[in-house]
Design a protein around this motif. Structure first.
Motif, PDB file in Angstrom:
ATOM      1  N   SER A  73     -28.411  27.205 -31.971  1.00  0.00           N
ATOM      2  CA  SER A  73     -28.383  28.835 -31.354  1.00  0.00           C
ATOM      3  C   SER A  73     -26.629  28.538 -32.807  1.00  0.00           C
ATOM      4  CB  SER A  73     -27.004  29.167 -29.825  1.00  0.00           C
ATOM      5  OG  SER A  73     -27.448  29.841 -30.168  1.00  0.00           O
ATOM      6  N   ILE A  74     -25.736  29.068 -31.910  1.00  0.00           N
ATOM      7  CA  ILE A  74     -24.480  28.920 -32.781  1.00  0.00           C
ATOM      8  C   ILE A  74     -24.438  27.040 -33.775  1.00  0.00           C
ATOM      9  CG2 ILE A  74     -22.085  29.182 -32.885  1.00  0.00           C
ATOM     10  CD1 ILE A  74     -23.188  31.481 -32.590  1.00  0.00           C
ATOM     11  N   GLY A  75     -24.879  26.764 -33.327  1.00  0.00           N
ATOM     12  CA  GLY A  75     -25.148  24.898 -33.940  1.00  0.00           C
ATOM     13  C   GLY A  75     -25.682  25.372 -34.859  1.00  0.00           C
ATOM     14  N   ALA A  76     -26.570  25.734 -34.750  1.00  0.00           N
ATOM     15  CA  ALA A  76     -27.173  26.147 -35.980  1.00  0.00           C
ATOM     16  C   ALA A  76     -26.291  26.570 -37.931  1.00  0.00           C
ATOM     17  CB  ALA A  76     -28.828  26.350 -35.207  1.00  0.00           C
ATOM     18  N   ASN A  77     -25.871  27.430 -36.765  1.00  0.00           N
ATOM     19  CA  ASN A  77     -25.396  28.567 -37.836  1.00  0.00           C
ATOM     20  C   ASN A  77     -24.175  27.472 -38.856  1.00  0.00           C
ATOM     21  OD1 ASN A  77     -22.979  29.769 -38.339  1.00  0.00           O
ATOM     22  ND2 ASN A  77     -24.573  31.022 -38.782  1.00  0.00           N
ATOM     23  N   ILE A  78     -23.495  27.466 -37.659  1.00  0.00           N
ATOM     24  CA  ILE A  78     -22.475  25.866 -38.341  1.00  0.00           C
ATOM     25  C   ILE A  78     -23.362  24.648 -38.939  1.00  0.00           C
ATOM     26  CG2 ILE A  78     -20.345  24.085 -37.709  1.00  0.00           C
ATOM     27  CD1 ILE A  78     -20.147  26.043 -34.771  1.00  0.00           C
ATOM     28  N   LEU A  79     -24.692  23.925 -38.353  1.00  0.00           N
ATOM     29  CA  LEU A  79     -24.570  23.047 -39.441  1.00  0.00           C
ATOM     30  C   LEU A  79     -26.075  23.367 -40.735  1.00  0.00           C
ATOM     31  CD1 LEU A  79     -25.762  20.311 -39.339  1.00  0.00           C
ATOM     32  CD2 LEU A  79     -27.942  20.524 -38.491  1.00  0.00           C
ATOM     33  N   VAL A  80     -26.124  24.395 -40.880  1.00  0.00           N
ATOM     34  CA  VAL A  80     -26.755  25.448 -41.931  1.00  0.00           C
ATOM     35  C   VAL A  80     -24.961  25.051 -42.989  1.00  0.00           C
ATOM     36  CG1 VAL A  80     -27.607  26.988 -43.224  1.00  0.00           C
ATOM     37  CG2 VAL A  80     -28.756  25.900 -41.262  1.00  0.00           C
ATOM     38  N   LYS A  81     -24.240  26.091 -42.607  1.00  0.00           N
ATOM     39  CA  LYS A  81     -23.153  26.112 -43.084  1.00  0.00           C
ATOM     40  C   LYS A  81     -22.315  25.379 -44.124  1.00  0.00           C
ATOM     41  CE  LYS A  81     -18.672  28.625 -43.538  1.00  0.00           C
ATOM     42  NZ  LYS A  81     -17.267  27.978 -43.689  1.00  0.00           N
ATOM     43  N   PHE A  82     -22.288  23.990 -42.973  1.00  0.00           N
ATOM     44  CA  PHE A  82     -21.786  22.914 -43.362  1.00  0.00           C
ATOM     45  C   PHE A  82     -22.311  21.795 -44.394  1.00  0.00           C
ATOM     46  CE2 PHE A  82     -22.467  17.982 -42.634  1.00  0.00           C
ATOM     47  CZ  PHE A  82     -21.825  17.260 -42.655  1.00  0.00           C
ATOM     48  N   LEU A  83     -23.960  21.976 -44.269  1.00  0.00           N
ATOM     49  CA  LEU A  83     -24.571  21.913 -45.308  1.00  0.00           C
ATOM     50  C   LEU A  83     -24.264  21.985 -46.746  1.00  0.00           C
ATOM     51  CD1 LEU A  83     -27.793  21.522 -43.368  1.00  0.00           C
ATOM     52  CD2 LEU A  83     -26.927  19.205 -44.344  1.00  0.00           C
ATOM     53  N   GLY A  84     -24.690  23.735 -46.733  1.00  0.00           N
ATOM     54  CA  GLY A  84     -24.060  23.896 -47.655  1.00  0.00           C
ATOM     55  C   GLY A  84     -22.787  24.158 -48.682  1.00  0.00           C
ATOM     56  N   GLU A  85     -21.660  23.789 -47.780  1.00  0.00           N
ATOM     57  CA  GLU A  85     -20.862  23.555 -48.481  1.00  0.00           C
ATOM     58  C   GLU A  85     -20.690  22.610 -48.980  1.00  0.00           C
ATOM     59  OE1 GLU A  85     -18.548  26.011 -44.811  1.00  0.00           O
ATOM     60  OE2 GLU A  85     -17.933  23.993 -45.151  1.00  0.00           O
ATOM     61  N   ASP A  86     -21.200  21.518 -48.845  1.00  0.00           N
ATOM     62  CA  ASP A  86     -21.767  19.950 -49.441  1.00  0.00           C
ATOM     63  C   ASP A  86     -21.767  19.663 -49.896  1.00  0.00           C
ATOM     64  OD1 ASP A  86     -18.843  20.235 -47.124  1.00  0.00           O
ATOM     65  OD2 ASP A  86     -19.335  18.301 -46.527  1.00  0.00           O
ATOM     66  N   GLY A  87     -23.480  20.209 -49.676  1.00  0.00           N
ATOM     67  CA  GLY A  87     -24.173  20.147 -50.585  1.00  0.00           C
ATOM     68  C   GLY A  87     -24.749  18.528 -50.953  1.00  0.00           C
ATOM     69  N   GLU A  88     -24.876  18.247 -51.898  1.00  0.00           N
ATOM     70  CA  GLU A  88     -25.513  16.596 -52.089  1.00  0.00           C
ATOM     71  C   GLU A  88     -24.857  15.478 -51.430  1.00  0.00           C
ATOM     72  OE1 GLU A  88     -27.035  15.959 -56.229  1.00  0.00           O
ATOM     73  OE2 GLU A  88     -27.872  18.013 -56.351  1.00  0.00           O
ATOM     74  N   ASN A  89     -23.363  16.351 -50.973  1.00  0.00           N
ATOM     75  CA  ASN A  89     -22.586  14.885 -50.843  1.00  0.00           C
ATOM     76  C   ASN A  89     -22.586  14.646 -49.495  1.00  0.00           C
ATOM     77  OD1 ASN A  89     -21.244  14.814 -53.228  1.00  0.00           O
ATOM     78  ND2 ASN A  89     -19.826  16.955 -52.961  1.00  0.00           N
ATOM     79  N   VAL A  90     -23.714  15.967 -48.341  1.00  0.00           N
ATOM     80  CA  VAL A  90     -23.772  14.601 -47.157  1.00  0.00           C
ATOM     81  C   VAL A  90     -24.793  13.582 -47.403  1.00  0.00           C
ATOM     82  CG1 VAL A  90     -24.689  16.129 -44.883  1.00  0.00           C
ATOM     83  CG2 VAL A  90     -23.667  18.147 -46.922  1.00  0.00           C
ATOM     84  N   PRO A  91     -24.080  13.084 -45.899  1.00  0.00           N
ATOM     85  CA  PRO A  91     -24.929  11.796 -46.058  1.00  0.00           C
ATOM     86  C   PRO A  91     -26.779  11.673 -44.939  1.00  0.00           C
ATOM     87  CG  PRO A  91     -22.873  11.576 -45.251  1.00  0.00           C
ATOM     88  CD  PRO A  91     -22.886  12.462 -45.170  1.00  0.00           C
ATOM     89  N   ILE A  92     -26.852  12.402 -44.231  1.00  0.00           N
ATOM     90  CA  ILE A  92     -27.783  13.354 -43.661  1.00  0.00           C
ATOM     91  C   ILE A  92     -28.746  13.415 -44.515  1.00  0.00           C
ATOM     92  CG2 ILE A  92     -28.785  15.432 -42.640  1.00  0.00           C
ATOM     93  CD1 ILE A  92     -25.629  16.272 -41.863  1.00  0.00           C
ATOM     94  N   ALA A  93     -29.949  12.402 -43.869  1.00  0.00           N
ATOM     95  CA  ALA A  93     -31.512  12.087 -44.203  1.00  0.00           C
ATOM     96  C   ALA A  93     -32.196  13.981 -44.355  1.00  0.00           C
ATOM     97  CB  ALA A  93     -31.678  11.141 -43.491  1.00  0.00           C
ATOM     98  N   GLY A  94     -31.972  14.335 -43.453  1.00  0.00           N
ATOM     99  CA  GLY A  94     -32.984  15.445 -43.464  1.00  0.00           C
ATOM    100  C   GLY A  94     -31.593  16.284 -41.537  1.00  0.00           C
ATOM    101  N   ALA A  95     -32.311  17.310 -41.693  1.00  0.00           N
ATOM    102  CA  ALA A  95     -32.143  17.981 -40.831  1.00  0.00           C
ATOM    103  C   ALA A  95     -32.697  19.437 -40.443  1.00  0.00           C
ATOM    104  CB  ALA A  95     -30.433  18.907 -40.975  1.00  0.00           C
ATOM    105  N   ALA A  96     -32.448  20.156 -38.222  1.00  0.00           N
ATOM    106  CA  ALA A  96     -32.925  21.153 -38.218  1.00  0.00           C
ATOM    107  C   ALA A  96     -32.570  22.077 -37.817  1.00  0.00           C
ATOM    108  CB  ALA A  96     -34.386  20.579 -37.275  1.00  0.00           C
ATOM    109  N   ALA A  97     -32.378  23.157 -37.676  1.00  0.00           N
ATOM    110  CA  ALA A  97     -31.427  24.523 -37.197  1.00  0.00           C
ATOM    111  C   ALA A  97     -32.486  25.080 -36.702  1.00  0.00           C
ATOM    112  CB  ALA A  97     -30.952  25.521 -38.961  1.00  0.00           C
ATOM    113  N   ILE A  98     -31.790  25.540 -35.386  1.00  0.00           N
ATOM    114  CA  ILE A  98     -33.492  25.640 -34.235  1.00  0.00           C
ATOM    115  C   ILE A  98     -32.007  26.820 -33.510  1.00  0.00           C
ATOM    116  CG2 ILE A  98     -34.270  25.689 -32.325  1.00  0.00           C
ATOM    117  CD1 ILE A  98     -34.079  22.257 -32.882  1.00  0.00           C
ATOM    118  N   CYS A  99     -32.853  28.438 -33.500  1.00  0.00           N
ATOM    119  CA  CYS A  99     -32.525  29.574 -33.468  1.00  0.00           C
ATOM    120  C   CYS A  99     -31.306  30.101 -33.780  1.00  0.00           C
ATOM    121  CB  CYS A  99     -32.598  29.339 -31.678  1.00  0.00           C
ATOM    122  SG  CYS A  99     -33.958  28.977 -30.839  1.00  0.00           S
ATOM    123  N   SER A 100     -31.324  30.052 -34.970  1.00  0.00           N
ATOM    124  CA  SER A 100     -29.939  30.012 -35.724  1.00  0.00           C
ATOM    125  C   SER A 100     -29.988  31.514 -35.824  1.00  0.00           C
ATOM    126  CB  SER A 100     -29.545  29.684 -37.075  1.00  0.00           C
ATOM    127  OG  SER A 100     -28.562  29.925 -37.705  1.00  0.00           O
TER     128      SER A 100
END
Length: 112
Positions: A73-100
């Motif tokens: 939900s809103i958490g998916a929106n925040i997660l995707v925005k975070f990933l876009g802001e930090d790009g390649e610098n994010v130490p995340i191996a994978g992510a899923a946005a559900i019902c954004s």
């Protein structure tokens, strides 16, 4: 798991993920999940600093562990925005946005 709230579907997702051997961390938005707000700001759909803090902390504490993030939900929106802001610098191996929500203004009008 990041950016969730205290709903049944998140409890089930966390439970069954942990049951399969994954370490699970759930981060609630400020003021949700039965936790009082102690800072001078609330969460909003554009506030990514809390996710950044959780991810950075986990990466610092467990530098060799791959981090996977799920936002709903809103958490998916925040997660995707975070990933876009930090790009390649994010130490995340994978992510899923559900019902954004695609359009926050339209989504807020539907429920008000």
């Amino acid at each position: 798991m990041l950016c969730s709230n205290n709903t049944q579907y998140m409890k089930h997702l966390a439970f069954f993920t942990a049951k399969r051997g994954w370490n699970v961390v759930v981060s609630n938005h400020r003021g949700l999940g039965g936790v009082s707000v102690t800072s001078d700001c609330f969460y909003n759909a554009g506030w990514t600093e809390d996710v950044r803090e959780v991810v950075d902390h986990l990466h610092l504490e467990y530098p060799k562990a791959p981090i996977f993030a799920i936002g709903t939900s809103i958490g998916a929106n925040i997660l995707v925005k975070f990933l876009g802001e930090d790009g390649e610098n994010v130490p995340i191996a994978g992510a899923a946005a559900i019902c954004s929500p695609w359009d926050l203004l339209v989504s807020s009008l539907i429920y008000n």
